[in-house]
Write an enzyme that holds these catalytic residues in place. Structure first.
Site, PDB file in Angstrom:
ATOM      1  N   ASP A 198     -25.462  14.988 -27.785  1.00  0.00           N
ATOM      2  CA  ASP A 198     -24.246  14.352 -28.312  1.00  0.00           C
ATOM      3  C   ASP A 198     -24.264  14.296 -29.841  1.00  0.00           C
ATOM      4  O   ASP A 198     -25.327  14.374 -30.475  1.00  0.00           O
ATOM      5  CB  ASP A 198     -24.144  12.910 -27.799  1.00  0.00           C
ATOM      6  CG  ASP A 198     -23.747  12.840 -26.334  1.00  0.00           C
ATOM      7  OD1 ASP A 198     -23.780  13.888 -25.659  1.00  0.00           O
ATOM      8  OD2 ASP A 198     -23.420  11.728 -25.863  1.00  0.00           O
ATOM      9  N   ASP A 199     -23.087  14.106 -30.387  1.00  0.00           N
ATOM     10  CA  ASP A 199     -22.885  13.713 -31.799  1.00  0.00           C
ATOM     11  C   ASP A 199     -23.077  14.818 -32.838  1.00  0.00           C
ATOM     12  O   ASP A 199     -22.965  14.557 -34.029  1.00  0.00           O
ATOM     13  CB  ASP A 199     -23.771  12.512 -32.197  1.00  0.00           C
ATOM     14  CG  ASP A 199     -23.412  11.252 -31.421  1.00  0.00           C
ATOM     15  OD1 ASP A 199     -22.429  11.305 -30.645  1.00  0.00           O
ATOM     16  OD2 ASP A 199     -24.088  10.228 -31.581  1.00  0.00           O
TER      17      ASP A 199
ATOM     18  N   HIS B 178     -16.465  15.135 -27.378  1.00  0.00           N
ATOM     19  CA  HIS B 178     -17.034  13.783 -27.495  1.00  0.00           C
ATOM     20  C   HIS B 178     -15.978  12.905 -28.169  1.00  0.00           C
ATOM     21  O   HIS B 178     -15.360  12.091 -27.512  1.00  0.00           O
ATOM     22  CB  HIS B 178     -18.338  13.839 -28.285  1.00  0.00           C
ATOM     23  CG  HIS B 178     -19.188  12.623 -28.139  1.00  0.00           C
ATOM     24  ND1 HIS B 178     -19.231  11.866 -26.998  1.00  0.00           N
ATOM     25  CD2 HIS B 178     -20.064  12.025 -29.002  1.00  0.00           C
ATOM     26  CE1 HIS B 178     -20.076  10.852 -27.164  1.00  0.00           C
ATOM     27  NE2 HIS B 178     -20.588  10.926 -28.376  1.00  0.00           N
TER      28      HIS B 178
ATOM     29  N   HIS C  76     -15.431   9.436 -33.572  1.00  0.00           N
ATOM     30  CA  HIS C  76     -16.529   8.638 -33.016  1.00  0.00           C
ATOM     31  C   HIS C  76     -16.514   7.209 -33.545  1.00  0.00           C
ATOM     32  O   HIS C  76     -17.515   6.501 -33.518  1.00  0.00           O
ATOM     33  CB  HIS C  76     -17.881   9.297 -33.309  1.00  0.00           C
ATOM     34  CG  HIS C  76     -18.938   8.953 -32.291  1.00  0.00           C
ATOM     35  ND1 HIS C  76     -19.606   7.755 -32.294  1.00  0.00           N
ATOM     36  CD2 HIS C  76     -19.438   9.644 -31.240  1.00  0.00           C
ATOM     37  CE1 HIS C  76     -20.476   7.725 -31.310  1.00  0.00           C
ATOM     38  NE2 HIS C  76     -20.393   8.869 -30.641  1.00  0.00           N
TER      39      HIS C  76
ATOM     40  N   HIS D  34     -29.548  13.669 -28.535  1.00  0.00           N
ATOM     41  CA  HIS D  34     -28.630  13.754 -29.680  1.00  0.00           C
ATOM     42  C   HIS D  34     -28.981  14.889 -30.631  1.00  0.00           C
ATOM     43  O   HIS D  34     -30.149  15.212 -30.815  1.00  0.00           O
ATOM     44  CB  HIS D  34     -28.597  12.415 -30.432  1.00  0.00           C
ATOM     45  CG  HIS D  34     -27.991  11.309 -29.617  1.00  0.00           C
ATOM     46  ND1 HIS D  34     -28.722  10.592 -28.699  1.00  0.00           N
ATOM     47  CD2 HIS D  34     -26.723  10.829 -29.557  1.00  0.00           C
ATOM     48  CE1 HIS D  34     -27.932   9.700 -28.115  1.00  0.00           C
ATOM     49  NE2 HIS D  34     -26.710   9.818 -28.610  1.00  0.00           N
TER      50      HIS D  34
HETATM   51 ZN    ZN Z   1     -21.940   9.656 -29.422  1.00  0.00          ZN
END
Ligand code: ZN
Length: 312
Positions: free
Chosen positions: A105-106, A155, A159, A266
Site C-alpha cells: 500500500d501507499d 487506494h 489518502h 507498504h
Molecule cells: Zn494506506
C-alpha cells in the site's frame, strides 16, 4: 246595437282574465327559467367537481408512475449490486490450495524500483494499492508495476482521512480521480481497491457526522470494483520502524494456519526493511507449501476480511 250592462260586465271580466293569464304565464316562464338555471348551475358545479377529481387522480397517477420509475431504477441498482457481490464471492473454492497474496500500500515511492527488482529476483507477483499524489511524483511507477506482471489497484488519490471520509461527495471525488488516472495510465480500468484503513476503518468516524463506510463500499461495488482488505498485517507501518526480522516474524505469526492470506505491507520511501523482508517471507512461505498470487475481483476467499486496526 246598444250594449247591455251584462255585456259590459262580460267585456270587463274577459279583459281582466286576459291580463291575468299573461301574468300567470310570465310567472310560470320565470319560474321555469329559474329552475332551469338552478339545475344547470348545479350540473355545472357537479361537472367541475368531477373534473377537479379527475385532475387530482391524473396528478396522483403521474406521481405514482414517477414513484414506480424511481423504485424500478432502485430495484435495478440493487439487483446489479447484488449480482456483482455474488460474482465476487461465487468463485470461492475452498480446495485447500495454499496461496499467499503480497500487497503493498501507499506507493509509489523512491523505493518502488528496488521493490520491483526484489520481487523479480524472488520470482513472485504482487498487488500494489497506490496513492494518486505519489503516482504524480513517480509517473512511471504504475506502468512499470503493471508491465512486470503485478496488479495495480486503487487506494486513494490523497489518502487524507479527514477529506475522504468526511462525506460521500469527497470520497467519490478522491476515488474517481485515481480511478480515471490509472485507467489512462494502464489503458484498462482498475477492478480492485483497498480502502485507506480498511473497509471497517474505525478512525474514519472521527471525521464525519454520519459514517459513510457502508455506503462507500456499496458505491464502489456498484461500479464493479471489489474492495479487498487484508488478514495478515506485516506491521511495517508501525513506529518505531520494525527490522526485517521483526517483519518476517510478524507475517508468519499473522498468517498462522490461513491457507490464502492477504498480507498487508507498504511501499514507503523512508525505509527498506519491508523490501529486505520480502525474499525471507517468500522463502519461508514457499517452504510451507505456499505459492504467490495477485489479487483480482474474483480472487477466492479474500472478500471482506476487515480488521479493526487501521492501516496507515
Ligand atoms: Zn494506506
Amino acid at each position: 246595437m246598444k250594449s247591455s250592462p251584462f255585456s259590459d260586465l262580460l267585456k270587463k271580466t274577459s279583459h281582466i282574465h286576459f291580463y291575468h293569464l299573461i301574468f300567470l304565464v310570465s310567472v310560470a316562464l320565470a319560474v321555469i327559467f329559474c329552475v332551469f338555471t338552478v339545475v344547470q348551475s348545479a350540473r355545472l358545479g357537479e361537472t367541475e367537481k368531477q373534473l377537479s377529481t379527475l385532475r387530482g387522480e391524473a396528478a396522483r397517477a403521474n406521481q405514482l408512475q414517477s414513484e414506480l420509475q424511481d423504485l424500478t431504477k432502485k430495484y435495478d441498482e440493487v439487483s446489479n449490486r447484488l449480482a456483482i457481490k455474488q460474482s465476487f464471492s461465487s468463485t470461492h473454492t475452498d480446495n485447500g490450495a495454499k496461496i499467499a497474496y503480497l500487497t503493498f500500500d501507499d506507493g509509489p515511492s523512491k523505493n518502488t524500483g528496488l521493490l520491483l527488482q526484489t520481487l523479480q529476483q524472488a520470482n513472485v507477483k504482487a498487488t500494489f494499492f497506490v496513492i494518486g499524489l505519489n503516482c504524480q511524483e513517480f509517473p512511471n511507477a504504475v506502468k512499470e508495476e503493471a508491465s512486470a506482471g503485478h496488479v495495480v489497484g486503487i487506494h486513494s488519490w490523497t489518502h487524507k482521512y479527514p477529506y475522504i471520509y468526511a462525506n460521500m461527495a469527497n470520497f467519490k471525488q478522491d476515488f474517481t480521480q485515481l480511478h480515471d488516472y490509472l485507467t489512462a495510465q494502464l489503458n484498462t480500468p482498475p477492478t480492485i481497491c483497498r480502502f485507506p484503513g480498511g473497509t471497517n476503518n474505525t478512525v474514519s468516524k472521527k471525521y464525519t457526522k454520519e459514517p459513510i463506510m457502508q455506503e462507500a463500499v456499496d458505491w464502489v461495488e456498484g461500479m464493479g470494483i471489489r474492495p479487498i482488505d487484508w488478514d495478515a498485517d506485516a506491521g511495517d507501518a508501525e513506529s518505531p520502524i520494525p527490522t526485517k526480522e521483526q517483519i518476517v516474524q510478524r507475517v508468519l505469526k499473522e498468517i498462522g494456519h490461513k491457507n490464502d492470506p492477504v498480507i498487508l505491507m507498504h511501499d514507503f520511501g523512508n525505509r527498506t526493511s519491508t523490501i529486505e523482508a520480502v525474499p525471507l517471507i517468500v522463502q519461508q512461505l514457499q517452504a510451507q507449501g505456499f505459492s504467490f498470487g495477485t489479487l483480482s475481483a474474483s480472487t477466492p476467499s479474500t472478500l471482506f476480511k476487515p480488521v479493526v486496526k487501521a492501516a496507515s
